[in-house]
Design a protein around this motif. Structure first.
Motif, PDB file in Angstrom:
ATOM      1  N   PRO A 324      35.404  50.754  35.867  1.00 47.92           N
ATOM      2  CA  PRO A 324      36.857  50.987  35.867  1.00 47.92           C
ATOM      3  C   PRO A 324      37.550  50.013  34.930  1.00 47.92           C
ATOM      4  CG  PRO A 324      36.002  50.936  38.109  1.00 47.92           C
ATOM      5  CD  PRO A 324      34.879  50.489  37.232  1.00 47.92           C
ATOM      6  N   VAL A 325      38.646  50.444  34.297  1.00 50.17           N
ATOM      7  CA  VAL A 325      39.300  49.596  33.297  1.00 50.17           C
ATOM      8  C   VAL A 325      39.896  48.328  33.893  1.00 50.17           C
ATOM      9  CG1 VAL A 325      39.796  51.511  31.738  1.00 50.17           C
ATOM     10  CG2 VAL A 325      41.456  50.905  33.525  1.00 50.17           C
ATOM     11  N   ASP A 326      40.124  48.294  35.214  1.00 53.17           N
ATOM     12  CA  ASP A 326      40.698  47.103  35.824  1.00 53.17           C
ATOM     13  C   ASP A 326      39.656  46.234  36.532  1.00 53.17           C
ATOM     14  OD1 ASP A 326      40.130  48.887  37.822  1.00 53.17           O
ATOM     15  OD2 ASP A 326      42.046  48.677  38.884  1.00 53.17           O
ATOM     16  N   ALA A 327      38.362  46.484  36.277  1.00 48.19           N
ATOM     17  CA  ALA A 327      37.298  45.700  36.915  1.00 48.19           C
ATOM     18  C   ALA A 327      37.060  44.427  36.107  1.00 48.19           C
ATOM     19  CB  ALA A 327      36.018  46.528  37.026  1.00 48.19           C
ATOM     20  N   VAL A 328      37.956  43.469  36.242  1.00 46.51           N
ATOM     21  CA  VAL A 328      37.971  42.300  35.365  1.00 46.51           C
ATOM     22  C   VAL A 328      36.669  41.509  35.435  1.00 46.51           C
ATOM     23  CG1 VAL A 328      39.126  40.118  34.864  1.00 46.51           C
ATOM     24  CG2 VAL A 328      40.476  42.136  35.484  1.00 46.51           C
ATOM     25  N   TRP A 329      36.258  41.132  36.636  1.00 49.17           N
ATOM     26  CA  TRP A 329      35.093  40.245  36.747  1.00 49.17           C
ATOM     27  C   TRP A 329      33.776  40.954  36.495  1.00 49.17           C
ATOM     28  CZ3 TRP A 329      35.947  35.469  35.939  1.00 49.17           C
ATOM     29  CH2 TRP A 329      37.180  34.916  36.285  1.00 49.17           C
ATOM     30  N   PRO A 330      33.565  42.186  36.957  1.00 49.19           N
ATOM     31  CA  PRO A 330      32.334  42.887  36.549  1.00 49.19           C
ATOM     32  C   PRO A 330      32.251  43.079  35.037  1.00 49.19           C
ATOM     33  CG  PRO A 330      33.259  43.926  38.494  1.00 49.19           C
ATOM     34  CD  PRO A 330      34.276  42.936  38.020  1.00 49.19           C
ATOM     35  N   GLN A 331      33.392  43.376  34.401  1.00 53.40           N
ATOM     36  CA  GLN A 331      33.392  43.513  32.955  1.00 53.40           C
ATOM     37  C   GLN A 331      33.038  42.188  32.273  1.00 53.40           C
ATOM     38  OE1 GLN A 331      37.339  44.974  32.225  1.00 53.40           O
ATOM     39  NE2 GLN A 331      36.751  47.124  32.409  1.00 53.40           N
ATOM     40  N   THR A 332      33.566  41.098  32.810  1.00 53.70           N
ATOM     41  CA  THR A 332      33.255  39.784  32.238  1.00 53.70           C
ATOM     42  C   THR A 332      31.772  39.488  32.360  1.00 53.70           C
ATOM     43  OG1 THR A 332      35.473  38.977  32.803  1.00 53.70           O
ATOM     44  CG2 THR A 332      33.783  37.315  32.338  1.00 53.70           C
ATOM     45  N   ALA A 333      31.173  39.820  33.513  1.00 56.68           N
ATOM     46  CA  ALA A 333      29.738  39.612  33.694  1.00 56.68           C
ATOM     47  C   ALA A 333      28.938  40.433  32.687  1.00 56.68           C
ATOM     48  CB  ALA A 333      29.339  39.977  35.121  1.00 56.68           C
TER      49      ALA A 333
END
Length: 469
Positions: A324-333
């Motif tokens: 999801p576009v707002d999944a900040v921490w999974p995206q960072t990982a």
């Protein structure tokens, strides 16, 4: 004498690594802000900027190998390649700073400014970075030592990503005080000063240990030999494709966060906004990837490790895109693992170019370290330029309009530039490694024979002792 030089110590490796800050600070800052500055803030059409970035590479196709050949034939008390770090430092800083110092101009004049200042900067980049990269090929006759030196270089490359992601993006905001153009310009002035200092430090702290050949062959013959060497072709292909993926992703990141993710620029962790967190995660991953590759390269063939690194990078980019576009921490990982793959690939590729230079000296008795390594510099610059141009071309094709609410097609174009194309283009970079045949056993063999040749050709201060006593 080459065989009496002291070994490469940690301070010398650090000094050499610092030199990479010059090019890496520029590349990473350009990746984030060059397209944005001229398109979003300067009114230049995205396709026109993309074309500019591509056309300037035709000039680099001439200047990069020429600079490599000039370095191979230079003879000074400082060596073949080191002097250019000193002589080129000031032009490197001044031309780089000029790119973002454009006055208020019409879009057409801004495009002319981009052509002139970017071309001059790339000439200065060539004049310093080709000799800097070639210096690693003569800093030691040992492939393992050169791999260690390459690791130090890539550590500072990762630190440059951190510096741009954390410090530079913050400086743009703080120095600009609401004026983004001014913030970008002043931040670039800081980076240009740091780049000049880094080149001087690298010059002062390193030495060349492999003596030059008394004479060199014709440049045309050297180039012909180089482009017929399968190992060089394989690494050059990987060195082009990997930066294409990196630069396309980096150049479109600001657009993706603004127009697809709907980010409003607020901080999400300490003083970092989502863009800063995105690049910080990447930089930390790159640092991890360099350390992992440096350790594994002592035990495994470099070509196999690059294939593994490509798999990691493709998987991580794909995972990011599916979140999801707002999944900040999974995206960072996921972005951390993108950095791991990139760090491994670039560290290994740079050391492989110097291995190829040694192989060519062994097999042909020709020294062409600068020319062979100029392929690395040209490959990276070409890959960065193509990658930076891709978003502009894709945006133009899909109807992007700066500052407007984007259509579904325009958002697709941003997605293509940010995730889909970068993931797809890494795959052939890994395939190219199947044609690289310089394994650890082969390298050890020709290193030993080269060492014997150099000892036999080096002058001795005293007569040789008798064979029997």
């Amino acid at each position: 004498m080459a065989n009496q030089d002291p070994p490469v110590g940690r301070l010398e490796k650090l000094g050499y690594g610092v030199g990479d800050l010059a090019s890496s600070l520029y590349i990473n800052f350009f990746n984030i802000y060059l397209l944005y500055y001229f398109v979003e803030l300067g009114g230049v059409g995205p396709a026109a900027m993309g074309l500019m970035l591509l056309l300037t590479k035709f000039f680099d196709a001439i200047t990069d190998p020429v600079m490599g050949a000039i370095g191979d034939r230079t003879r000074t008390r400082w060596g073949r390649y080191r002097p250019y770090l000193l002589w080129g430092a000031v032009p490197f800083g001044l031309f780089g700073a000029a790119i973002f110092a454009a006055p208020e101009l019409t879009p057409g004049s801004m495009l002319v400014w981009a052509y002139v200042t970017y071309t001059l900067t790339m000439v200065a980049f060539t004049a310093t970075n080709v000799p800097y990269s070639a210096l690693m090929g003569v800093i030691s006759p040992s492939a393992d030592t050169r791999s260690s030196v390459a690791a130090y270089r890539m550590i500072f490359s990762a630190l440059a990503v951190v510096g741009v992601a954390v410090v530079a993006t913050t400086l743009v905001r703080e120095l600009g005080a609401g004026d983004e153009r001014r913030g970008i310009m002043l931040t670039m002035f800081v980076l240009a000063g740091a780049g000049m200092l880094a080149l001087v430090i690298a010059f002062a702290s390193t030495r060349e240990r492999i003596p030059p050949a008394p004479t060199n062959g014709r440049i045309r013959d050297d180039i012909g030999l180089l482009i017929r060497t399968p190992a060089w072709i394989a690494v050059a292909a990987a060195a082009v494709l990997t930066p294409v993926a990196l630069a396309s992703r980096a150049s479109s990141a600001l657009f993706w966060f603004r127009y697809v993710a709907g980010d409003d620029g607020r901080t999400v962790f300490l003083f970092l906004d989502r863009v800063g967190l995105f690049y910080t995660g990447f930089a930390l991953g790159q640092l991890i990837g360099v350390l992992v590759a440096a350790s594994l390269a002592r035990r495994f063939d470099k070509a196999h490790l690059i294939i593994v690194a490509g798999i990691i990078e493709v998987a991580a980019i794909s995972a990011f895109h599916l979140m999801p576009v707002d999944a900040v921490w999974p995206q960072t990982a996921a972005q951390v693992f993108v950095g791991v793959g990139l760090g491994m690939m670039m560290m290994l590729a740079y050391s492989m170019f110097t291995d190829i230079a040694e192989y060519l000296e062994w097999s042909t008795k020709r020294q062409m370290t600068g020319l062979a390594v100029s392929g690395a510099v040209f490959a990276v610059k070409t890959g960065v330029a193509i990658g930076a141009a891709l978003p502009g071309l894709l945006f133009a094709l899909t109807g992007f309009e700066a500052g407007a609410v984007q259509t579904a097609d325009a958002r697709l174009g941003i997605d293509l530039a940010f995730a889909i194309v970068p993931a797809a283009i890494i795959i052939p970079a890994g395939v190219a490694m199947l044609f690289y045949k310089l394994d650890r056993r082969t390298i050890a063999h020709f290193e030993g024979e080269l060492a014997q040749r150099r000892m036999q050709s080096a002058p001795t201060p005293f007569p040789s002792p008798p064979e029997t006593l």
